[in-house]
Design a protein around this motif. Sequence first.
Motif, short mmCIF file in Angstrom:
data_model
loop_
_atom_site.label_atom_id
_atom_site.label_comp_id
_atom_site.label_asym_id
_atom_site.label_seq_id
_atom_site.Cartn_x
_atom_site.Cartn_y
_atom_site.Cartn_z
N ALA A 391 38.38 101.98 37.18
CA ALA A 391 39.19 100.72 37.20
C ALA A 391 39.06 100.22 38.40
O ALA A 391 38.86 99.00 38.69
CB ALA A 391 40.77 100.90 36.73
N SER A 392 39.28 101.26 39.65
CA SER A 392 39.09 100.82 40.84
C SER A 392 37.67 100.16 41.17
O SER A 392 37.48 99.26 41.90
CB SER A 392 39.34 101.83 41.87
N ILE A 393 36.66 100.90 40.85
CA ILE A 393 35.28 100.56 41.04
C ILE A 393 34.99 99.10 40.39
O ILE A 393 34.45 98.18 41.12
CB ILE A 393 34.41 101.53 40.43
N ARG A 394 35.56 98.81 39.03
CA ARG A 394 35.41 97.43 38.55
C ARG A 394 36.00 96.53 39.22
O ARG A 394 35.78 95.22 39.35
CB ARG A 394 35.82 97.71 37.21
N ALA A 395 37.26 96.72 39.83
CA ALA A 395 38.02 95.73 40.60
C ALA A 395 37.30 95.33 41.76
O ALA A 395 37.44 94.30 42.13
CB ALA A 395 39.67 96.26 40.69
N ARG A 396 36.76 96.46 42.49
CA ARG A 396 36.06 96.30 43.93
C ARG A 396 35.05 95.29 43.57
O ARG A 396 34.51 94.37 44.39
CB ARG A 396 35.69 97.63 44.34
N GLY A 397 34.30 95.36 42.48
CA GLY A 397 33.20 94.62 41.87
C GLY A 397 33.70 93.13 41.52
O GLY A 397 32.82 92.15 41.06
N GLY A 398 34.79 92.86 41.22
CA GLY A 398 35.27 91.72 40.98
C GLY A 398 35.49 91.48 39.38
O GLY A 398 35.85 90.47 38.86
N ASP A 399 35.24 92.68 38.64
CA ASP A 399 35.21 92.80 37.31
C ASP A 399 36.56 92.95 36.62
O ASP A 399 36.98 94.17 36.23
CB ASP A 399 34.12 93.60 36.80
N TYR A 400 37.48 92.08 36.87
CA TYR A 400 38.77 92.39 36.47
C TYR A 400 39.16 92.47 35.12
O TYR A 400 40.15 93.47 34.81
CB TYR A 400 39.95 91.29 37.16
N GLU A 401 38.68 92.06 34.35
CA GLU A 401 38.71 92.26 32.95
C GLU A 401 38.26 93.67 32.50
O GLU A 401 39.30 94.46 31.66
CB GLU A 401 37.93 91.21 32.15
N SER A 402 37.23 94.20 33.02
CA SER A 402 36.89 95.59 32.91
C SER A 402 37.90 96.48 33.21
O SER A 402 38.17 97.37 32.73
CB SER A 402 35.65 95.47 33.26
N ALA A 403 38.30 95.92 34.61
CA ALA A 403 39.31 96.93 35.33
C ALA A 403 40.78 97.18 34.50
O ALA A 403 41.21 98.10 34.36
CB ALA A 403 39.65 96.40 36.77
N LEU A 404 41.24 96.01 34.07
CA LEU A 404 42.42 96.11 33.08
C LEU A 404 42.24 96.96 31.93
O LEU A 404 43.14 97.58 31.55
CB LEU A 404 42.88 94.61 32.65
N GLU A 405 40.94 96.81 31.40
CA GLU A 405 40.80 97.72 30.36
C GLU A 405 40.83 99.16 30.54
O GLU A 405 41.43 100.04 29.88
CB GLU A 405 39.34 97.30 29.44
#
Length: 446
Positions: A391-405
């Motif tokens: 989740a942290s990696i995806r949020a760092r990359g701006g992919d917040y939808e995947s981060a929330l999943e």
Amino acid sequence: MEYENLLEQGETLAGEGLVEDALSRFEQALALAPEEPEVIEAVGRALLELGRLEEAEASFVDALDLDPAWPAPRLGLAAVCTRREEPFKVVHHLERAIEADPDAAETYAELGRYYGNLGEVDLARATFERWTDSHSEDPDMFINAGLTLFDAGDYPNALGFFEAALETAADPQQVSGARTFRANALDMLGRYPEAVEAYEEVIEATPDWWEAHANLGICHARNARSEAAESALRRGLAECPGSPEIRDELAAHLLSESRSGAALQEALSLAEEAVALGRDEPRHLHTLAESRLANGDTDGAASSYQSVLELDPADPAAHLELGLIQESLGATPEAERHFMESLKGDPANPRALYSYASLYYASENFEAAEELLMRSLAAEPGYSPALSALASIRARGGDYESALEYIERAVEAGERDVEHFKSSQEFLPLHDDPEFRALLLRMVED
């Protein structure tokens, strides 16, 4: 005859663990009696013990050529093939050994255990039953069968074999063992009251049987009866004051309860005593290391794990813990080396994969970190630390939808570190997101 004296000397040395010296005697006997299959087979066994598989195989084949009806060389060839991970050949040689001597119980047990190790539970059971159907008064074989199936997770059939052993056992130690193993099976089947009653029967009959006390404590703990577990282990320590195993179990129990400083100090003392009484047991050293860590002695813990590696240089758990210690000290190259060694021995360990990924994450090599984290989830889909890290990696990359999943999956898997998600910079853009706020609330409520 002189070669027989040399053969006897070699067997004595082999029994004492002096395999090189034993091989020397066997080879001297072979020079005097090159056509004696017993001598050739003894040479093969020594070579096998030394890991010289090709030479051992040649010796066993030579012995078999001279005496095709003798099962011992077949058993040697099966052992060679086991080391080489050649299951079909192992089974072939063991079956031929049974044909050569149908009355050798140990060969049936060897084949049954081998099937069990392969996960072939039905074949393991059928192999043991080939013997027990015609030898219904053999408690040792019933116990062997039960232990094999227990280790393979077939608890109902394991219970049946242990109960059959109890019906036929006469030796007190066999009876105590069968009763204890029966209680273990009842516990694993979720029949907690029956398991406790069974353990108490063993303890009443043989109060100095340490294993019954230890397993009763474990049974209580598994069923969330912490006080009963501690009581059982303390009673066991009183009944078996010389047992390192009881000390180890009690120390581990105190550590798992995360108690006061006094309890942690007691755990440390118990672990030190367990190591002093059973120094060559890696498990006791692991518990000592955990006790030292819990008491803030990082250097002492590292020393204990190093002692484990002196006994078993490939121990994956010791390498993992040493890697974590080195990581906490900022010694990244050493940490990486230990994580790699740990994964060599246990390549699907999610904690080791996650720990190794943390090194790449810290150096912002997110691609490598994600690859390891995905491997961790392949091994254990509900491993919450890996889900949170992704989740942290995806949020760092701006992919917040995947981060929330990934956060949702982490919460479902037991993630409760709400402060991490509140304070980490990568999640700041999500602070006003209703779904993110709902997930934080679920962590707090749970």
